[in-house]
Design an enzyme around this catalytic site. Structure first.
Site: not given
Length: 267
Positions: A121, A141
């Site tokens: 990210e 995730e």
């Protein structure tokens, strides 16, 4: 670091990374350095934001590089930290990881090995990603019953589209360096041993341009990312008009006609 620009309380004792400045090459590095996987802790996210802001304000630095020690860029965040952090703190995770995007200066991510979760990210928030062949990008995730929480799914979708982003996010699928390059996530794909050399070459190339024109281009592209074509053209016209009055533009035109290399000063 004794420089007053780095006197921010968050930078008093760095957690899992260090800052390096090479004034000669006008380069400032943020180096992830928590062996062996460079896991990023919750407090470290706040510190990384402060580090990017300090480097952005440092006049010795033209280009910022985010890189890592060891085999892997980062396996992601410290998982237990998500349960220990308050809901308010967690709600600001994306703000911290967006720090490279907010920098006025160009930011390069030099990726290798595991570049997972928040490691992916924060790389997506950089302007340029150079991927070593060993790089494996992932947003895992879903395996934790969660979704990316620091802007990963939104930034990735802007780069590769909805269908591919669903394939990556909803399946927690790993992307090879080659596939990332083919999809346009990485701007360069290099052998592992050439990662630093390629990063240094890109730093040197970016330093050849007018710092004012670079800042303007980055802000324009960021501001017009979700704009219509008509709005983007309008913003571009205003930015072009402002640069038309700059010393750097006058120098660039003069150097072009004199068939020499321009000397830009950032004004």
């Amino acid at each position: 670091m004794t420089d007053p620009r780095y006197n921010h309380p968050l930078l008093a004792e760095l957690d899992g990374f260090r800052i390096e400045i090479d004034a000669e090459t006008q380069r400032g590095d943020i180096v992830l350095d928590r062996a062996p996987m460079n896991v990023i802790s919750m407090p470290q996210r706040d510190q990384l934001r402060a580090a990017f802001e300090a480097l952005d304000a440092d006049q010795r630095v033209r280009v910022i590089v985010l890189r890592a020690e060891g085999e892997h860029f980062s396996s992601g965040g410290y998982i237990k930290g998500f349960l220990e952090a308050s809901p308010e703190h967690v709600s600001h995770l994306a703000d911290n990881i967006a720090a490279p995007w907010r920098c006025a200066k160009p930011v390069i991510a030099a990726n290798k090995g595991y570049t997972f979760g928040v490691g992916f990210e924060i790389s997506l928030a950089c302007d340029f990603r150079i991927a070593a062949r060993s790089t494996r990008y992932a947003l895992p995730e879903q395996k934790l019953g969660q979704i990316p929480g620091s802007g990963g799914s939104a930034r990735l979708q802007a780069l590769i589209g909805l269908a591919r982003t669903k394939d990556v996010v909803m399946r927690s699928r790993r992307i090879s360096g080659q596939q990332a390059y083919d999809w346009g996530i990485a701007v360069e794909l290099v052998d592992n041993e050439a990662l630093e050399e390629s990063t240094a070459k890109l730093v040197a190339e970016l330093c050849e341009f007018s710092p004012m024109a670079q800042r303007t281009a980055k802000k324009l592209l960021n501001d017009s990312e979700n704009a219509t074509v008509a709005t983007g053209i309008e913003l571009e016209g205003h930015a072009y008009s402002r640069l038309r009055q700059s010393e750097d533009f006058a120098e660039g035109v003069k150097a072009f006609h004199e068939k020499r290399k321009p000397t830009f000063v950032g004004r």
